[in-house]
Design a protein around this motif. Structure first.
Motif, short mmCIF file in Angstrom:
data_model
loop_
_atom_site.label_atom_id
_atom_site.label_comp_id
_atom_site.label_asym_id
_atom_site.label_seq_id
_atom_site.Cartn_x
_atom_site.Cartn_y
_atom_site.Cartn_z
N ILE A 1 13.40 -4.84 14.19
CA ILE A 1 12.47 -3.76 14.55
C ILE A 1 12.14 -2.93 13.31
N TYR A 2 13.18 -2.51 12.56
CA TYR A 2 12.93 -1.74 11.34
C TYR A 2 12.20 -2.58 10.29
N ALA A 3 12.53 -3.85 10.22
CA ALA A 3 11.83 -4.73 9.28
C ALA A 3 10.35 -4.80 9.63
N HIS A 4 10.05 -4.84 10.93
CA HIS A 4 8.66 -4.89 11.39
C HIS A 4 7.91 -3.62 10.98
N TYR A 5 8.51 -2.45 11.20
CA TYR A 5 7.85 -1.18 10.85
C TYR A 5 7.66 -1.06 9.34
N HIS A 6 8.64 -1.48 8.58
CA HIS A 6 8.50 -1.43 7.12
C HIS A 6 7.45 -2.44 6.64
N ASN A 7 7.34 -3.56 7.34
CA ASN A 7 6.32 -4.55 6.98
C ASN A 7 4.92 -4.01 7.22
N LYS A 8 4.73 -3.22 8.28
CA LYS A 8 3.42 -2.60 8.52
C LYS A 8 3.07 -1.63 7.39
N ALA A 9 4.06 -0.86 6.95
CA ALA A 9 3.84 0.06 5.83
C ALA A 9 3.53 -0.72 4.55
N LEU A 10 4.20 -1.86 4.38
CA LEU A 10 3.95 -2.70 3.21
C LEU A 10 2.53 -3.25 3.22
N GLU A 11 2.03 -3.62 4.39
CA GLU A 11 0.64 -4.10 4.50
C GLU A 11 -0.34 -3.01 4.07
N ILE A 12 -0.10 -1.78 4.48
CA ILE A 12 -0.98 -0.66 4.10
C ILE A 12 -0.95 -0.47 2.59
N ILE A 13 0.23 -0.50 2.01
CA ILE A 13 0.34 -0.32 0.56
C ILE A 13 -0.33 -1.47 -0.19
N ASN A 14 -0.18 -2.70 0.31
CA ASN A 14 -0.84 -3.84 -0.33
C ASN A 14 -2.35 -3.70 -0.29
N ARG A 15 -2.91 -3.23 0.82
CA ARG A 15 -4.36 -3.02 0.90
C ARG A 15 -4.81 -1.95 -0.09
N ARG A 16 -4.07 -0.86 -0.17
CA ARG A 16 -4.44 0.21 -1.12
C ARG A 16 -4.31 -0.28 -2.56
N LEU A 17 -3.26 -1.04 -2.82
CA LEU A 17 -3.09 -1.58 -4.17
C LEU A 17 -4.23 -2.51 -4.54
N ASP A 18 -4.68 -3.34 -3.60
CA ASP A 18 -5.81 -4.23 -3.87
C ASP A 18 -7.05 -3.43 -4.24
N VAL A 19 -7.32 -2.37 -3.50
CA VAL A 19 -8.50 -1.54 -3.79
C VAL A 19 -8.37 -0.88 -5.16
N LEU A 20 -7.20 -0.31 -5.44
CA LEU A 20 -7.00 0.37 -6.73
C LEU A 20 -7.05 -0.61 -7.90
N ARG A 21 -6.43 -1.77 -7.73
CA ARG A 21 -6.47 -2.77 -8.81
C ARG A 21 -7.88 -3.28 -9.03
N ASN A 22 -8.64 -3.39 -7.95
CA ASN A 22 -10.03 -3.84 -8.07
C ASN A 22 -10.88 -2.78 -8.78
N LEU A 23 -10.55 -1.50 -8.57
CA LEU A 23 -11.24 -0.44 -9.31
C LEU A 23 -10.88 -0.49 -10.78
#
Length: 192
Positions: free
Chosen positions: A33-55
């Protein structure tokens, strides 16, 4: 000296590494359960990182896609059931590797704004300025309007109908703007 964008990317990478470490610990403990919640947070960070790296580097998404292809082709070449298609996969593997090398060697030096934007923001917050528009040197013609709200600065992205029609592929990528904190309200992208 690192730019603000590079420091922000670095901070997100540190957060990503910490989340990945915590997820692996939770999986070892069978606490899914905790792994699942942390994985959701990781997905958000990966999306933001993709946008920032693309900038930071406009070739980032293309490089990431080709590196994924290289990984896939390499795995296929290692499997015995694809031994008769080695030439086929090797050709595409070499093409992808050449693209990555060319994009990484492309001379790109981001041009950061000078002190004028910072001065305009300080004037806006101090009440000595009424607001300003920042025009981007890109096609389509887009500009950002900065205005002072009650307790926030409101940033609106503006573009004309011609730009929206001619460059639909840009404006259809709403997740990139949302990942940066912009919200679509009454047809306008607004950030507070």
């Amino acid at each position: 000296m690192k730019s603000d964008l590079e420091e922000l990317i670095e901070a997100y990478e540190i957060e990503k590494a910490e989340l990945e470490k915590q997820i692996s610990e939770y999986l070892e403990e069978a606490d899914y359960i905790y792994a699942h919640y942390h994985n959701k947070a990781l997905e958000i960070i990966n999306r933001r990182l993709d946008v920032l790296r693309n900038l930071h580097n406009p070739f980032y998404l293309s490089i990431a896609e080709e590196e994924w292809k290289i990984s896939t082709y390499s795995k296929l070449l290692a499997k015995p059931e694809y031994k008769y298609q080695v030439d086929f996969f090797s050709k595409y593997l070499r093409e992808s590797e050449n693209k990555v090398i060319n994009w990484k060697q492309a001379s790109f030096s981001p041009k950061y704004d000078s002190q004028e934007v910072d001065d305009a923001l300080f004037d806006l917050v101090n009440g000595t300025g009424k607001g300003f528009k920042l025009y981007f040197k890109t096609d389509p013609n887009i500009f950002a309007s900065f205005a002072l709200g009650d307790h926030f600065i409101e940033i609106k992205l503006f573009y004309d109908v011609i730009a929206e029609y001619d460059y639909q592929y840009i404006f259809e990528k709403v997740n990139q703007l949302k990942a940066l904190g912009f919200n679509l309200r009454e047809g306008q992208w607004i950030y507070h």
